[in-house]
Motif scaffolding. Structure first.
Motif, PDB file in Angstrom:
ATOM      1  N   TYR A 283      34.237   6.168  -9.701  1.00  0.00           N
ATOM      2  CA  TYR A 283      35.084   6.184  -8.696  1.00  0.00           C
ATOM      3  C   TYR A 283      34.215   5.806  -7.358  1.00  0.00           C
ATOM      4  CZ  TYR A 283      38.768   7.609  -5.265  1.00  0.00           C
ATOM      5  OH  TYR A 283      39.602   7.868  -4.499  1.00  0.00           O
ATOM      6  N   THR A 284      33.043   6.345  -7.200  1.00  0.00           N
ATOM      7  CA  THR A 284      32.447   6.423  -6.274  1.00  0.00           C
ATOM      8  C   THR A 284      31.931   4.796  -5.920  1.00  0.00           C
ATOM      9  OG1 THR A 284      31.160   8.484  -6.307  1.00  0.00           O
ATOM     10  CG2 THR A 284      29.877   6.839  -5.384  1.00  0.00           C
ATOM     11  N   ALA A 285      31.540   4.226  -7.085  1.00  0.00           N
ATOM     12  CA  ALA A 285      31.384   2.830  -7.089  1.00  0.00           C
ATOM     13  C   ALA A 285      32.422   1.822  -6.342  1.00  0.00           C
ATOM     14  CB  ALA A 285      31.028   1.876  -8.289  1.00  0.00           C
ATOM     15  N   GLU A 286      33.744   2.143  -6.721  1.00  0.00           N
ATOM     16  CA  GLU A 286      34.980   1.684  -6.160  1.00  0.00           C
ATOM     17  C   GLU A 286      35.216   1.759  -4.611  1.00  0.00           C
ATOM     18  OE1 GLU A 286      39.645   2.879  -6.682  1.00  0.00           O
ATOM     19  OE2 GLU A 286      38.531   2.754  -8.320  1.00  0.00           O
ATOM     20  N   LEU A 287      34.541   3.285  -4.248  1.00  0.00           N
ATOM     21  CA  LEU A 287      34.914   3.386  -2.686  1.00  0.00           C
ATOM     22  C   LEU A 287      33.838   2.869  -1.960  1.00  0.00           C
ATOM     23  CD1 LEU A 287      35.964   7.101  -3.130  1.00  0.00           C
ATOM     24  CD2 LEU A 287      37.339   5.352  -2.591  1.00  0.00           C
ATOM     25  N   ILE A 288      32.582   2.561  -2.533  1.00  0.00           N
ATOM     26  CA  ILE A 288      31.482   2.099  -1.955  1.00  0.00           C
ATOM     27  C   ILE A 288      32.015   0.531  -1.619  1.00  0.00           C
ATOM     28  CG2 ILE A 288      29.271   1.097  -1.796  1.00  0.00           C
ATOM     29  CD1 ILE A 288      28.469   4.138  -3.146  1.00  0.00           C
ATOM     30  N   LEU A 289      32.246  -0.159  -2.585  1.00  0.00           N
ATOM     31  CA  LEU A 289      32.750  -1.330  -2.714  1.00  0.00           C
ATOM     32  C   LEU A 289      33.869  -1.647  -1.655  1.00  0.00           C
ATOM     33  CD1 LEU A 289      32.685  -2.379  -6.615  1.00  0.00           C
ATOM     34  CD2 LEU A 289      31.182  -3.147  -4.625  1.00  0.00           C
ATOM     35  N   GLU A 290      34.586  -0.550  -1.468  1.00  0.00           N
ATOM     36  CA  GLU A 290      35.989  -0.755  -0.772  1.00  0.00           C
ATOM     37  C   GLU A 290      35.511  -0.798   0.985  1.00  0.00           C
ATOM     38  OE1 GLU A 290      39.574   2.308  -0.037  1.00  0.00           O
ATOM     39  OE2 GLU A 290      39.519   1.443  -2.090  1.00  0.00           O
ATOM     40  N   THR A 291      34.566   0.229   1.280  1.00  0.00           N
ATOM     41  CA  THR A 291      34.460   0.423   2.537  1.00  0.00           C
ATOM     42  C   THR A 291      33.046   0.094   3.064  1.00  0.00           C
ATOM     43  OG1 THR A 291      33.543   2.638   2.044  1.00  0.00           O
ATOM     44  CG2 THR A 291      35.960   2.593   2.630  1.00  0.00           C
ATOM     45  N   GLY A 292      31.933  -0.206   2.126  1.00  0.00           N
ATOM     46  CA  GLY A 292      30.569  -0.600   2.199  1.00  0.00           C
ATOM     47  C   GLY A 292      29.929   0.613   2.974  1.00  0.00           C
ATOM     48  N   GLU A 293      30.185   1.892   2.872  1.00  0.00           N
ATOM     49  CA  GLU A 293      29.281   2.965   3.225  1.00  0.00           C
ATOM     50  C   GLU A 293      29.286   3.834   2.175  1.00  0.00           C
ATOM     51  OE1 GLU A 293      30.947   2.549   8.030  1.00  0.00           O
ATOM     52  OE2 GLU A 293      31.781   4.228   6.721  1.00  0.00           O
ATOM     53  N   PHE A 294      28.120   4.694   2.590  1.00  0.00           N
ATOM     54  CA  PHE A 294      27.969   6.175   1.781  1.00  0.00           C
ATOM     55  C   PHE A 294      26.768   6.655   2.429  1.00  0.00           C
ATOM     56  CE2 PHE A 294      25.039   2.654  -0.308  1.00  0.00           C
ATOM     57  CZ  PHE A 294      24.000   3.434  -0.230  1.00  0.00           C
ATOM     58  N   ALA A 295      26.759   7.899   2.090  1.00  0.00           N
ATOM     59  CA  ALA A 295      25.627   8.931   2.354  1.00  0.00           C
ATOM     60  C   ALA A 295      25.038   9.622   1.259  1.00  0.00           C
ATOM     61  CB  ALA A 295      26.491   9.860   3.224  1.00  0.00           C
ATOM     62  N   ILE A 296      23.723   9.854   1.378  1.00  0.00           N
ATOM     63  CA  ILE A 296      22.785  10.690   0.684  1.00  0.00           C
ATOM     64  C   ILE A 296      22.547  11.993   1.184  1.00  0.00           C
ATOM     65  CG2 ILE A 296      20.573  10.625  -0.400  1.00  0.00           C
ATOM     66  CD1 ILE A 296      20.468   7.541  -0.298  1.00  0.00           C
ATOM     67  N   ASN A 297      23.055  12.725   0.424  1.00  0.00           N
ATOM     68  CA  ASN A 297      22.867  14.272   0.921  1.00  0.00           C
ATOM     69  C   ASN A 297      22.174  15.044  -0.043  1.00  0.00           C
ATOM     70  OD1 ASN A 297      25.637  14.765   2.752  1.00  0.00           O
ATOM     71  ND2 ASN A 297      26.253  13.165   1.391  1.00  0.00           N
ATOM     72  N   ILE A 298      21.038  15.487   0.416  1.00  0.00           N
ATOM     73  CA  ILE A 298      19.867  15.842  -0.451  1.00  0.00           C
ATOM     74  C   ILE A 298      20.008  17.536  -0.214  1.00  0.00           C
ATOM     75  CG2 ILE A 298      17.248  16.423  -0.685  1.00  0.00           C
ATOM     76  CD1 ILE A 298      17.234  13.433   0.849  1.00  0.00           C
ATOM     77  N   PRO A 299      20.698  18.120  -1.608  1.00  0.00           N
ATOM     78  CA  PRO A 299      20.718  19.407  -1.607  1.00  0.00           C
ATOM     79  C   PRO A 299      19.656  20.476  -1.758  1.00  0.00           C
ATOM     80  CG  PRO A 299      21.116  18.592  -3.710  1.00  0.00           C
ATOM     81  CD  PRO A 299      20.845  17.532  -3.063  1.00  0.00           C
ATOM     82  N   THR A 300      19.877  21.631  -1.259  1.00  0.00           N
ATOM     83  CA  THR A 300      18.802  22.757  -1.646  1.00  0.00           C
ATOM     84  C   THR A 300      19.109  23.207  -2.930  1.00  0.00           C
ATOM     85  OG1 THR A 300      20.343  24.537  -0.601  1.00  0.00           O
ATOM     86  CG2 THR A 300      18.691  23.364   0.791  1.00  0.00           C
ATOM     87  N   LYS A 301      18.263  24.117  -3.573  1.00  0.00           N
ATOM     88  CA  LYS A 301      18.374  24.691  -4.867  1.00  0.00           C
ATOM     89  C   LYS A 301      19.675  25.777  -4.790  1.00  0.00           C
ATOM     90  CE  LYS A 301      14.887  28.204  -4.373  1.00  0.00           C
ATOM     91  NZ  LYS A 301      13.485  28.507  -4.829  1.00  0.00           N
ATOM     92  N   ASP A 302      20.203  26.287  -3.636  1.00  0.00           N
ATOM     93  CA  ASP A 302      21.454  27.039  -3.439  1.00  0.00           C
ATOM     94  C   ASP A 302      22.449  26.160  -3.861  1.00  0.00           C
ATOM     95  OD1 ASP A 302      19.622  28.915  -2.333  1.00  0.00           O
ATOM     96  OD2 ASP A 302      20.046  28.359  -0.456  1.00  0.00           O
ATOM     97  N   LEU A 303      22.571  24.988  -3.980  1.00  0.00           N
ATOM     98  CA  LEU A 303      23.803  24.129  -4.459  1.00  0.00           C
ATOM     99  C   LEU A 303      23.748  23.755  -5.757  1.00  0.00           C
ATOM    100  CD1 LEU A 303      24.251  22.236  -0.891  1.00  0.00           C
ATOM    101  CD2 LEU A 303      25.539  23.974  -1.809  1.00  0.00           C
TER     102      LEU A 303
END
Length: 170
Positions: free
Chosen positions: A53-73
């Motif tokens: 689904y993520t690929a579909e949304l990126i193709l649709e809007t042309g945007e994304f974010a990389i969020n680097i989690p801590t070990k708490d997540l």
């Protein structure tokens, strides 16, 4: 060898890849296949299965974010890596709080140690995946986890391949 060659390139930082559809519906998935490809201008590539689904949304809007989690997540990483955003709201299921990004429509995730906001510049057919080449628009990191240009030991989860995750520095 064909199915395991990519493990020679692990561990990799595991991250949340966030995207948004034109209809305002947001999605998040756990991912580890990303790399910087240029410092000047700043660019990254993220590989995502064509079926996600993520690929579909990126193709649709042309945007994304990389969020680097801590070990708490770590629990949220498992949820977002094993469920489909087409079927459920993974933010709600994983108890993740959205933050407004500064330059893109895809949300950021509270509690992450770093963020990279991206705008798509090229889609590359890469077998079962799309490789999304993107300009880095904004990047930031929490100094409690990232200092003097490096991640501090034991601060962020690393993906070993398959279902194996360790903490950087373990």
């Amino acid at each position: 060898m064909k199915q395991s060659f990519y493990r020679l390139l692990h561990p990799k930082i595991v991250f949340f890849l966030t995207s948004a559809g034109r209809d305002g519906r947001d999605n998040v998935m756990s991912c580890a296949w990303s790399t910087p490809v240029s410092e000047e201008p700043p660019k990254v590539i993220v590989a995502v299965s064509k079926e996600h689904y993520t690929a579909e949304l990126i193709l649709e809007t042309g945007e994304f974010a990389i969020n680097i989690p801590t070990k708490d997540l770590i629990k949220a990483i498992w949820i977002c890596g094993t469920k489909s955003g087409r079927e459920i709201d993974k933010f709600k299921e994983a108890k993740l709080k959205k933050l407004k990004a500064t330059k893109i429509s895809a949300p950021l995730i509270e509690g992450c140690a770093g963020f990279i906001e991206c705008k798509l510049t090229q889609v590359i057919d890469a077998g079962e995946c799309y490789a999304f080449l993107a300009d880095v628009i904004v990047s930031s990191a929490d100094e409690r986890y990232f200092s003097k240009g490096v991640w501090l030991p034991n601060s962020i989860p690393m993906h070993l391949g398959g279902r194996k995750i360790v903490y950087f520095g373990d």
